[in-house]
Motif scaffolding. Structure first.
Motif, PDB file in Angstrom:
ATOM      1  N   LEU A  86       0.824  -1.195   0.000  1.00 23.29           N
ATOM      2  CA  LEU A  86       0.000   0.000   0.000  1.00 23.29           C
ATOM      3  C   LEU A  86       0.863   1.250   0.000  1.00 23.29           C
ATOM      4  O   LEU A  86       2.065   1.195   0.249  1.00 23.29           O
ATOM      5  N   CYS A  87       0.200   2.382  -0.285  1.00 22.51           N
ATOM      6  CA  CYS A  87       0.798   3.702  -0.098  1.00 22.51           C
ATOM      7  C   CYS A  87       0.311   4.185   1.264  1.00 22.51           C
ATOM      8  O   CYS A  87      -0.888   4.179   1.525  1.00 22.51           O
ATOM      9  N   THR A  88       1.248   4.579   2.133  1.00 23.31           N
ATOM     10  CA  THR A  88       0.873   4.987   3.486  1.00 23.31           C
ATOM     11  C   THR A  88       0.604   6.485   3.601  1.00 23.31           C
ATOM     12  O   THR A  88       0.336   6.986   4.690  1.00 23.31           O
ATOM     13  N   VAL A  89       0.671   7.217   2.490  1.00 25.71           N
ATOM     14  CA  VAL A  89       0.474   8.667   2.515  1.00 25.71           C
ATOM     15  C   VAL A  89      -1.020   8.992   2.608  1.00 25.71           C
ATOM     16  O   VAL A  89      -1.821   8.510   1.800  1.00 25.71           O
ATOM     17  N   GLY A  90      -1.375   9.817   3.572  1.00 19.53           N
ATOM     18  CA  GLY A  90      -2.750  10.308   3.696  1.00 19.53           C
ATOM     19  C   GLY A  90      -3.792   9.218   3.527  1.00 19.53           C
ATOM     20  O   GLY A  90      -3.684   8.142   4.106  1.00 19.53           O
ATOM     21  N   GLN A  94      -7.201   4.395   0.741  1.00 19.74           N
ATOM     22  CA  GLN A  94      -8.661   4.373   0.584  1.00 19.74           C
ATOM     23  C   GLN A  94      -9.073   4.685  -0.853  1.00 19.74           C
ATOM     24  O   GLN A  94     -10.140   4.279  -1.286  1.00 19.74           O
ATOM     25  N   TYR A  95      -8.223   5.402  -1.571  1.00 21.93           N
ATOM     26  CA  TYR A  95      -8.515   5.736  -2.971  1.00 21.93           C
ATOM     27  C   TYR A  95      -8.108   4.617  -3.925  1.00 21.93           C
ATOM     28  O   TYR A  95      -8.271   4.748  -5.124  1.00 21.93           O
ATOM     29  N   GLY A  96      -7.540   3.540  -3.390  1.00 21.85           N
ATOM     30  CA  GLY A  96      -7.220   2.395  -4.241  1.00 21.85           C
ATOM     31  C   GLY A  96      -5.744   2.090  -4.407  1.00 21.85           C
ATOM     32  O   GLY A  96      -5.379   1.238  -5.215  1.00 21.85           O
ATOM     33  N   MET A  97      -4.886   2.756  -3.637  1.00 19.66           N
ATOM     34  CA  MET A  97      -3.444   2.533  -3.782  1.00 19.66           C
ATOM     35  C   MET A  97      -2.988   1.375  -2.924  1.00 19.66           C
ATOM     36  O   MET A  97      -2.350   1.556  -1.881  1.00 19.66           O
ATOM     37  N   HIS A  98      -3.331   0.159  -3.364  1.00 20.18           N
ATOM     38  CA  HIS A  98      -2.977  -1.048  -2.621  1.00 20.18           C
ATOM     39  C   HIS A  98      -3.099  -2.247  -3.549  1.00 20.18           C
ATOM     40  O   HIS A  98      -3.629  -2.141  -4.659  1.00 20.18           O
ATOM     41  N   GLY A  99      -2.592  -3.378  -3.093  1.00 20.44           N
ATOM     42  CA  GLY A  99      -2.683  -4.608  -3.878  1.00 20.44           C
ATOM     43  C   GLY A  99      -2.027  -5.733  -3.116  1.00 20.44           C
ATOM     44  O   GLY A  99      -1.642  -5.580  -1.957  1.00 20.44           O
TER      45      GLY A  99
END
Length: 105
Positions: A86-90, A94-99
């Motif tokens: 994931l992206c841990t920024v902000g 929740q906007y979909g930056m994960h996998g």
């Protein structure tokens, strides 16, 4: 002493390289499956906002990468399985930056 080439390591000491491209609210990995062992992620920010790349289960996160920048993250996967990234920024996750990255034997 004269230069001697390094002795080859066992097959278990393989190093896999994965390119991670970050865009606004998504990742694009060069591969989605790797073998257990050392993986060097080249993390490239192709977006307009700063992002990072983290592997939750291992509690490893890259440096924050500004737009147009890049960094590397070296990780050792000891066990096969599914690893959530994931992206841990902000609120980027929740906007979909994960996998999920699959690690095999």
């Amino acid at each position: 002493a004269p230069f001697a080439p390094a002795q080859g390591r066992s097959a278990h000491a393989t190093v896999t390289r994965v390119t991670v491209k970050m865009y606004e609210y998504r990742f694009a990995l060069s591969v989605r499956k790797v073998r257990a062992g050392t993986v060097i992620f080249t993390v490239v920010n192709k977006g307009q906002l700063a992002h990072d790349f983290g592997i939750e289960r291992l509690q490893k996160t890259s440096a924050l990468v500004q737009p147009g920048g890049h960094t590397t993250l070296r990780v050792t996967f000891r066990k096969p399985g599914s690893y959530y990234y994931l992206c841990t920024v902000g609120a980027h996750v929740q906007y979909g930056m994960h996998g999920n990255l699959t690690v095999t034997k």
